[in-house]
Design an enzyme around this catalytic site. Structure first.
Site, PDB file in Angstrom:
ATOM      1  N   GLU A  41       0.836  -1.206   0.000  1.00 54.70           N
ATOM      2  CA  GLU A  41       0.000   0.000   0.000  1.00 54.70           C
ATOM      3  C   GLU A  41       0.872   1.258   0.000  1.00 54.70           C
ATOM      4  O   GLU A  41       0.628   2.210  -0.752  1.00 54.70           O
ATOM      5  CB  GLU A  41      -0.932  -0.006   1.225  1.00 54.70           C
ATOM      6  CG  GLU A  41      -1.866   1.185   1.222  1.00 54.70           C
ATOM      7  CD  GLU A  41      -2.960   1.096   2.299  1.00 54.70           C
ATOM      8  OE1 GLU A  41      -3.115   0.034   2.925  1.00 54.70           O
ATOM      9  OE2 GLU A  41      -3.643   2.120   2.495  1.00 54.70           O
ATOM     10  N   LYS A 124      19.143  -8.077  -1.829  1.00 54.14           N
ATOM     11  CA  LYS A 124      18.794  -6.847  -1.102  1.00 54.14           C
ATOM     12  C   LYS A 124      18.230  -7.297   0.241  1.00 54.14           C
ATOM     13  O   LYS A 124      17.111  -7.797   0.322  1.00 54.14           O
ATOM     14  CB  LYS A 124      17.775  -6.033  -1.887  1.00 54.14           C
ATOM     15  CG  LYS A 124      17.411  -4.729  -1.210  1.00 54.14           C
ATOM     16  CD  LYS A 124      16.538  -3.874  -2.114  1.00 54.14           C
ATOM     17  CE  LYS A 124      16.231  -2.534  -1.495  1.00 54.14           C
ATOM     18  NZ  LYS A 124      15.432  -2.622  -0.258  1.00 54.14           N
TER      19      LYS A 124
HETATM   20  P1  NAD Z   1      14.812   0.572   0.044  1.00 53.98           P
HETATM   21  O1  NAD Z   1      14.782  -0.164   1.326  1.00 53.98           O
HETATM   22  O2  NAD Z   1      13.908   0.082  -1.001  1.00 53.98           O
HETATM   23  O3  NAD Z   1      16.315   0.589  -0.534  1.00 53.98           O
HETATM   24  C1  NAD Z   1      17.432   1.196   0.042  1.00 53.98           C
HETATM   25  C2  NAD Z   1      18.036   0.393   1.148  1.00 53.98           C
HETATM   26  O4  NAD Z   1      18.329  -0.927   0.768  1.00 53.98           O
HETATM   27  C3  NAD Z   1      19.364   0.901   1.638  1.00 53.98           C
HETATM   28  O5  NAD Z   1      19.224   1.975   2.516  1.00 53.98           O
HETATM   29  C4  NAD Z   1      19.940  -0.303   2.332  1.00 53.98           C
HETATM   30  O6  NAD Z   1      19.607  -0.251   3.687  1.00 53.98           O
HETATM   31  C5  NAD Z   1      19.182  -1.461   1.748  1.00 53.98           C
HETATM   32  N1  NAD Z   1      19.992  -2.563   1.219  1.00 53.98           N
HETATM   33  C6  NAD Z   1      19.789  -3.869   1.530  1.00 53.98           C
HETATM   34  N2  NAD Z   1      20.672  -4.654   0.928  1.00 53.98           N
HETATM   35  C7  NAD Z   1      21.480  -3.857   0.209  1.00 53.98           C
HETATM   36  C8  NAD Z   1      22.598  -4.122  -0.623  1.00 53.98           C
HETATM   37  N3  NAD Z   1      23.044  -5.352  -0.833  1.00 53.98           N
HETATM   38  N4  NAD Z   1      23.197  -3.069  -1.210  1.00 53.98           N
HETATM   39  C9  NAD Z   1      22.740  -1.796  -1.002  1.00 53.98           C
HETATM   40  N5  NAD Z   1      21.679  -1.492  -0.213  1.00 53.98           N
HETATM   41  C10 NAD Z   1      21.054  -2.513   0.389  1.00 53.98           C
HETATM   42  O7  NAD Z   1      14.487   2.033   0.234  1.00 53.98           O
HETATM   43  P2  NAD Z   1      14.070   2.811   1.513  1.00 53.98           P
HETATM   44  O8  NAD Z   1      13.867   4.194   1.040  1.00 53.98           O
HETATM   45  O9  NAD Z   1      15.033   2.553   2.573  1.00 53.98           O
HETATM   46  O10 NAD Z   1      12.712   2.203   2.018  1.00 53.98           O
HETATM   47  C11 NAD Z   1      11.648   1.949   1.240  1.00 53.98           C
HETATM   48  C12 NAD Z   1      11.117   0.612   1.655  1.00 53.98           C
HETATM   49  O11 NAD Z   1      10.601   0.672   2.963  1.00 53.98           O
HETATM   50  C13 NAD Z   1      10.016   0.163   0.743  1.00 53.98           C
HETATM   51  O12 NAD Z   1      10.116  -1.222   0.546  1.00 53.98           O
HETATM   52  C14 NAD Z   1       8.767   0.494   1.532  1.00 53.98           C
HETATM   53  O13 NAD Z   1       7.723  -0.400   1.244  1.00 53.98           O
HETATM   54  C15 NAD Z   1       9.234   0.366   2.947  1.00 53.98           C
HETATM   55  N6  NAD Z   1       8.484   1.298   3.791  1.00 53.98           N
HETATM   56  C16 NAD Z   1       7.262   0.903   4.221  1.00 53.98           C
HETATM   57  C17 NAD Z   1       6.480   1.740   5.003  1.00 53.98           C
HETATM   58  C18 NAD Z   1       5.138   1.258   5.489  1.00 53.98           C
HETATM   59  O14 NAD Z   1       4.433   2.038   6.124  1.00 53.98           O
HETATM   60  N7  NAD Z   1       4.754   0.032   5.236  1.00 53.98           N
HETATM   61  C19 NAD Z   1       6.959   3.026   5.339  1.00 53.98           C
HETATM   62  C20 NAD Z   1       8.209   3.409   4.877  1.00 53.98           C
HETATM   63  C21 NAD Z   1       8.970   2.540   4.102  1.00 53.98           C
END
Ligand code: NAD
Length: 358
Positions: A41, A124
């Protein structure tokens, strides 16, 4: 309303609403480690925000969610300003998006289609990122990502993790910031939630000690929604003694400030970090062609449920650090990396498999 049918007034109002809503969801997710809505969502709202911004570029707000990383550090912790920002990653949802990424990289670098371009692929990890600063080989501070510029000081907590060495092995640079992901395995997550439900975790025990003699203390039973939230909630404790009891792990995959970078490629630096005493992911590989990347993505996707920890995609990174430097950054992403996400449908399958195991 379909984005194409929005009037500028309706678009502006919706962008305002989405900025406030997503900021609120971010606070729940990053600050309280308890999401208010599902990731699907949340991601859908973010995509809608982006689509409206693409159609009305003049209406992009200064507080737009598409310009922000994470959320401001919690007042519970001292703050640490990152010497090198900790950013997010751009997303690819299809093989075609991955091919587009490689084309954009080549165009930016003015590389011919036939010129070699090595790209790494690695899981990831679905945890929270942490930056560990070493001076003369000793751990001096540990910070969460926070809003990308300023993170939370969790040094004492980080010192309790077995995967985080207090002293680096071998010949480390005088200043070196190791970055990676703190995560929790499925088995440890299930056991922790059971322990929390029984109320015999130190975090739950604390309010009991403060309760009036004879009175049954009000005890909130808090369980974590998923291993990612459990990892974040366990690392971000006021009392490091609570963190010590939580089974947290760490994979090193990136770095921040470095007095000397120990390698000329992504692959070499990750190998160097393994030599310093860190766990690095065994599924990281390097490819010279897109087909190789996609094959590896499919292989990791097939192995996903058996890994024992959550991953939500595969990250691709341009291997050559000189090329990474030339590519640089755009708003909240490096131009030299992208996250190829797994589809939401598969995510559900994995969650179901975990529930059955528990
Ligand atoms: P992201 O998590 O999609 O990507 C960036 C992050 O990936 C980096 O900061 C790092 O921590 C991580 N990562 C993991 N393995 C890695 C690797 N091998 N190399 C490089 N980076 C790696 O982006 P984001 O901005 O941190 O967060 C967005 C995510 O969090 C989305 O999936 C979103 O759904 C979730 N989110 C959910 C809510 C909710 O209310 N449900 C709220 C905020 C964020």
């Amino acid at each position: 309303t379909p984005v194409d049918d929005l009037t500028p007034e309706a678009a502006a109002a919706e962008l305002e609403r989405l900025a406030a809503l997503l900021a609120d969801y971010d606070r729940h997710y990053y600050e309280e480690d308890a999401p208010a809505v599902s990731d699907a969502e949340y991601d859908g709202l973010r995509r809608r925000n982006l689509a409206i911004e693409a159609r009305f570029p003049d209406l992009v707000r200064a507080d737009s969610p598409s310009l922000k990383v994470g959320t401001a550090p919690s007042a519970k912790f001292a703050k640490i300003r990152h010497a090198v920002p900790m950013l997010s990653l751009d997303n690819a949802f299809s093989d075609e998006d991955v091919a587009d990424f490689a084309r954009r990289v080549r165009r930016f670098l003015k590389l011919a289609d036939s010129a070699p371009l090595a790209i790494t692929a690695e899981p990831k990890i679905d945890g929270l990122s942490l930056s560990l600063r070493y001076e003369e080989g000793r751990l001096v501070s540990a910070a969460t990502r926070g809003d990308g510029s300023v993170g939370e000081d969790v040094t004492a907590n980080a010192r309790t993790l077995d995967d985080i060495p207090n002293r680096l092995m071998g010949d480390a640079p005088a200043v070196f910031e190791v970055r990676g992901e703190v995560y929790m395995t499925h088995a440890d997550f299930a056991a922790l939630n059971e322990r929390l439900a029984r109320g015999d975790d130190p975090e739950e025990a604390a309010p009991a000690a403060e309760g009036e003699a004879g009175a049954e203390p009000a005890r909130k039973v808090r369980q974590f929604a998923n291993p990612r939230n459990a990892a974040a909630g366990s690392l971000r404790q006021k009392d490091p003694a609570v963190t010590r009891e939580r089974p947290l792990r760490f994979f090193a995959y990136a770095w921040g400030q470095a007095s000397a970078v120990p390698g000329a490629t992504q692959t070499e630096v990750v190998e160097a970090m393994a030599g310093f005493g860190f766990q690095t992911n065994p599924l990281m590989r390097r490819f010279e062609d897109i087909e190789g990347l996609i094959r590896h993505y499919r292989m990791i996707e097939a192995e996903r449920a058996a890994l024992g920890y959550d991953i939500d995609g595969v990250v691709y990174k341009v291997d050559d650090l000189k090329l990474q430097e030339r590519l640089g950054f755009v708003s909240r992403f490096p131009r030299w990396a992208i996250a190829h996400k797994f589809s939401a449908e598969q995510a559900t399958t994995v969650v179901r498999a975990i529930e059955i195991n528990v």
